[in-house]
Design a protein around this motif. Structure first.
Motif, PDB file in Angstrom:
ATOM      1  N   LYS A 155       0.824  -1.206   0.000  1.00 53.47           N
ATOM      2  CA  LYS A 155       0.000   0.000   0.000  1.00 53.47           C
ATOM      3  C   LYS A 155       0.863   1.263   0.000  1.00 53.47           C
ATOM      4  CE  LYS A 155      -3.888  -2.261   2.325  1.00 53.47           C
ATOM      5  NZ  LYS A 155      -4.748  -2.295   3.530  1.00 53.47           N
ATOM      6  N   LEU A 156       2.003   1.194   0.698  1.00 48.51           N
ATOM      7  CA  LEU A 156       2.912   2.333   0.678  1.00 48.51           C
ATOM      8  C   LEU A 156       3.435   2.576  -0.735  1.00 48.51           C
ATOM      9  CD1 LEU A 156       5.038   1.804   3.922  1.00 48.51           C
ATOM     10  CD2 LEU A 156       3.266   3.515   3.536  1.00 48.51           C
ATOM     11  N   LEU A 157       3.872   1.495  -1.398  1.00 53.20           N
ATOM     12  CA  LEU A 157       4.380   1.657  -2.758  1.00 53.20           C
ATOM     13  C   LEU A 157       3.301   2.188  -3.690  1.00 53.20           C
ATOM     14  CD1 LEU A 157       6.604  -1.522  -3.279  1.00 53.20           C
ATOM     15  CD2 LEU A 157       7.353   0.845  -3.031  1.00 53.20           C
ATOM     16  N   MET A 158       2.084   1.703  -3.537  1.00 56.59           N
ATOM     17  CA  MET A 158       1.002   2.213  -4.376  1.00 56.59           C
ATOM     18  C   MET A 158       0.858   3.721  -4.192  1.00 56.59           C
ATOM     19  SD  MET A 158      -3.111   1.558  -4.176  1.00 56.59           S
ATOM     20  CE  MET A 158      -3.142   2.534  -2.660  1.00 56.59           C
ATOM     21  N   GLY A 159       0.827   4.164  -2.932  1.00 54.50           N
ATOM     22  CA  GLY A 159       0.692   5.591  -2.670  1.00 54.50           C
ATOM     23  C   GLY A 159       1.858   6.396  -3.209  1.00 54.50           C
ATOM     24  N   TYR A 160       3.071   5.896  -3.014  1.00 56.16           N
ATOM     25  CA  TYR A 160       4.239   6.628  -3.491  1.00 56.16           C
ATOM     26  C   TYR A 160       4.219   6.790  -5.012  1.00 56.16           C
ATOM     27  CZ  TYR A 160       6.223   5.666   1.155  1.00 56.16           C
ATOM     28  OH  TYR A 160       6.452   5.594   2.500  1.00 56.16           O
ATOM     29  N   TYR A 161       3.943   5.704  -5.716  1.00 55.70           N
ATOM     30  CA  TYR A 161       3.979   5.771  -7.181  1.00 55.70           C
ATOM     31  C   TYR A 161       2.815   6.586  -7.742  1.00 55.70           C
ATOM     32  CZ  TYR A 161       7.765   2.351  -7.421  1.00 55.70           C
ATOM     33  OH  TYR A 161       8.980   1.711  -7.305  1.00 55.70           O
ATOM     34  N   LEU A 162       1.635   6.442  -7.168  1.00 57.99           N
ATOM     35  CA  LEU A 162       0.498   7.212  -7.670  1.00 57.99           C
ATOM     36  C   LEU A 162       0.719   8.708  -7.463  1.00 57.99           C
ATOM     37  CD1 LEU A 162      -2.610   5.084  -6.594  1.00 57.99           C
ATOM     38  CD2 LEU A 162      -1.499   5.190  -8.830  1.00 57.99           C
ATOM     39  N   LEU A 163       1.183   9.098  -6.290  1.00 54.43           N
ATOM     40  CA  LEU A 163       1.414  10.516  -6.020  1.00 54.43           C
ATOM     41  C   LEU A 163       2.567  11.055  -6.871  1.00 54.43           C
ATOM     42  CD1 LEU A 163       0.958  10.580  -2.134  1.00 54.43           C
ATOM     43  CD2 LEU A 163      -0.586  11.511  -3.865  1.00 54.43           C
ATOM     44  N   ARG A 164       3.593  10.231  -7.060  1.00 53.93           N
ATOM     45  CA  ARG A 164       4.699  10.673  -7.906  1.00 53.93           C
ATOM     46  C   ARG A 164       4.231  10.882  -9.341  1.00 53.93           C
ATOM     47  NH1 ARG A 164      10.163   7.163  -8.130  1.00 53.93           N
ATOM     48  NH2 ARG A 164      10.087   7.660  -5.894  1.00 53.93           N
ATOM     49  N   GLY A 165       3.407   9.964  -9.843  1.00 58.91           N
ATOM     50  CA  GLY A 165       2.897  10.110 -11.194  1.00 58.91           C
ATOM     51  C   GLY A 165       2.059  11.360 -11.366  1.00 58.91           C
ATOM     52  N   LEU A 166       1.179  11.629 -10.404  1.00 62.52           N
ATOM     53  CA  LEU A 166       0.342  12.826 -10.486  1.00 62.52           C
ATOM     54  C   LEU A 166       1.183  14.095 -10.420  1.00 62.52           C
ATOM     55  CD1 LEU A 166      -2.636  11.723  -8.178  1.00 62.52           C
ATOM     56  CD2 LEU A 166      -2.607  11.856 -10.689  1.00 62.52           C
ATOM     57  N   SER A 167       2.246  14.063  -9.606  1.00 61.76           N
ATOM     58  CA  SER A 167       3.088  15.257  -9.489  1.00 61.76           C
ATOM     59  C   SER A 167       3.831  15.536 -10.798  1.00 61.76           C
ATOM     60  CB  SER A 167       4.085  15.094  -8.337  1.00 61.76           C
ATOM     61  OG  SER A 167       5.062  14.112  -8.641  1.00 61.76           O
ATOM     62  N   LEU A 168       4.194  14.486 -11.533  1.00 64.46           N
ATOM     63  CA  LEU A 168       4.886  14.704 -12.809  1.00 64.46           C
ATOM     64  C   LEU A 168       3.976  15.366 -13.837  1.00 64.46           C
ATOM     65  CD1 LEU A 168       6.966  11.405 -13.092  1.00 64.46           C
ATOM     66  CD2 LEU A 168       7.872  13.739 -12.948  1.00 64.46           C
ATOM     67  N   PHE A 169       2.674  15.167 -13.704  1.00 61.34           N
ATOM     68  CA  PHE A 169       1.745  15.822 -14.632  1.00 61.34           C
ATOM     69  C   PHE A 169       1.752  17.345 -14.469  1.00 61.34           C
ATOM     70  CE2 PHE A 169      -0.985  11.741 -14.590  1.00 61.34           C
ATOM     71  CZ  PHE A 169      -0.192  11.185 -15.586  1.00 61.34           C
ATOM     72  N   VAL A 170       2.141  17.812 -13.286  1.00 64.41           N
ATOM     73  CA  VAL A 170       2.112  19.258 -13.040  1.00 64.41           C
ATOM     74  C   VAL A 170       3.515  19.867 -13.033  1.00 64.41           C
ATOM     75  CG1 VAL A 170      -0.013  19.034 -11.710  1.00 64.41           C
ATOM     76  CG2 VAL A 170       2.169  19.011 -10.508  1.00 64.41           C
ATOM     77  N   LEU A 171       4.538  19.084 -13.340  1.00 58.19           N
ATOM     78  CA  LEU A 171       5.891  19.622 -13.296  1.00 58.19           C
ATOM     79  C   LEU A 171       6.099  20.705 -14.355  1.00 58.19           C
ATOM     80  CD1 LEU A 171       8.776  19.836 -12.390  1.00 58.19           C
ATOM     81  CD2 LEU A 171       9.314  17.742 -13.668  1.00 58.19           C
ATOM     82  N   ASP A 172       5.678  20.441 -15.571  1.00 58.72           N
ATOM     83  CA  ASP A 172       5.881  21.454 -16.614  1.00 58.72           C
ATOM     84  C   ASP A 172       5.117  22.741 -16.312  1.00 58.72           C
ATOM     85  OD1 ASP A 172       7.292  21.661 -19.319  1.00 58.72           O
ATOM     86  OD2 ASP A 172       5.289  22.398 -19.809  1.00 58.72           O
ATOM     87  N   PRO A 173       3.833  22.682 -15.875  1.00 59.64           N
ATOM     88  CA  PRO A 173       3.160  23.920 -15.463  1.00 59.64           C
ATOM     89  C   PRO A 173       3.854  24.609 -14.283  1.00 59.64           C
ATOM     90  CG  PRO A 173       1.545  22.202 -15.879  1.00 59.64           C
ATOM     91  CD  PRO A 173       2.887  21.553 -15.937  1.00 59.64           C
TER      92      PRO A 173
END
Length: 288
Positions: free
Chosen positions: A132-150
């Motif tokens: 569950k920790l890995l799921m949370g880490y990867y999901l949040l990391r993925g979402l954060s990459l969507f906003v990196l360019d903005p």
């Protein structure tokens, strides 16, 4: 604390080359037990060549779905950290008008928050299901990459928030990944398996280091690279939940442990804190 342990420490120094080394490899070298081990615990003994043991571990687990899920998810970890952000962030920031010094300062923030995030992740791994920790880490990391360019486009405030979160999440995946390796492959073979899982991290990092640069050359920006890495993180977050909570095929045999025999997988019954041995290959280990 330090003085009580200094007398146990054995250092070998070559003053001509300013190199010092210690022969302390395990807690028992200074009279301590591994964290969580009971009284009377004896560490496993590894026999044979380290190289042979490493490749023996790979042969033993190459048919395991758990291994490939850990390998793949850690490849995404390397892809989204060392391969993408560590390698290309300064270039991406420069594309948005940041100087090299400013970009380097933001990148250094990852190292600061990384220490906090890694320690906290280790604490959580002892208390929360590592899947569950890995799921949370990867999901949040993925979402954060969507906003990196903005975030790069809007400037300092939002970019500070991104770097703070990314630093907290940077190595947070390591403690639960190691925990799953130990849980599924034992305390003797698990660290060797983690070494191969970490090889996946390096492969993912190399792929991203090359691929993000190629995409930048083709498109003139890093938007596609950030989006692809973000999607890969979301896939990894879902994939780690497919890892079973207990070692494979042991639900019908309480206390059973899979020993990674080089010739076949032998299933033996043993207490969780027991000595185990395979009568086929002679491999022995303690599981704790």
């Amino acid at each position: 604390f330090f003085s009580s342990r200094r007398r146990h420490t054995r250092f070998k120094c070559d003053w001509s080359s300013d190199v010092c080394s210690s022969d302390l490899d395990k807690p028992s070298d200074i009279g301590l037990l591994p964290y969580g081990a009971p009284e009377g615990y004896e560490p496993p003994v590894m026999n044979g060549s380290p190289v042979a043991n490493a490749f023996g571990a790979l042969r033993a687990v190459r048919g395991s779905g758990v291994f490939w899920l850990l390998f793949g998810s850690f490849a995404v970890c390397g892809l989204s950290t060392t391969g993408l952000v560590q390698t290309h962030f300064i270039s991406a920031a420069h594309d948005h008008g940041f100087s090299e010094t400013q970009a380097g300062t933001y990148l250094a923030m990852i190292g600061i928050f990384d220490v906090i995030g890694t320690i906290f992740s280790g604490w959580l791994t002892d208390r929360v299901d590592p899947r569950k920790l890995l799921m949370g880490y990867y999901l949040l990391r993925g979402l954060s990459l969507f906003v990196l360019d903005p975030a790069l486009a809007h400037g300092h405030g939002s970019l500070f928030g991104f770097m703070m979160f990314y630093g907290l999440d940077w190595v947070a995946t390591v403690p639960p990944t190691i925990a799953l390796c130990i849980q599924h492959f034992g305390t003797s073979r698990g660290p060797l398996v983690y070494g191969w899982v970490f090889a996946g991290h390096q492969i993912g990092g190399a792929l991203a280091a090359w691929g993000a640069g190629a995409l930048h050359d083709a498109t003139g920006n890093y938007q596609a690279a950030f989006l692809i890495a973000g999607v890969a993180c979301l896939v990894a977050g879902v994939g780690v939940l497919r890892i079973s909570a207990a070692p494979d095929d042991l639900s019908d045999l309480p206390g059973a442990v899979v020993l990674p025999c080089d010739d076949s997988l032998r299933r033996l019954t043993a207490r969780v804190w027991g000595q185990m041995a395979c009568d086929q290959c002679g491999y022995s280990a303690h599981r704790w």
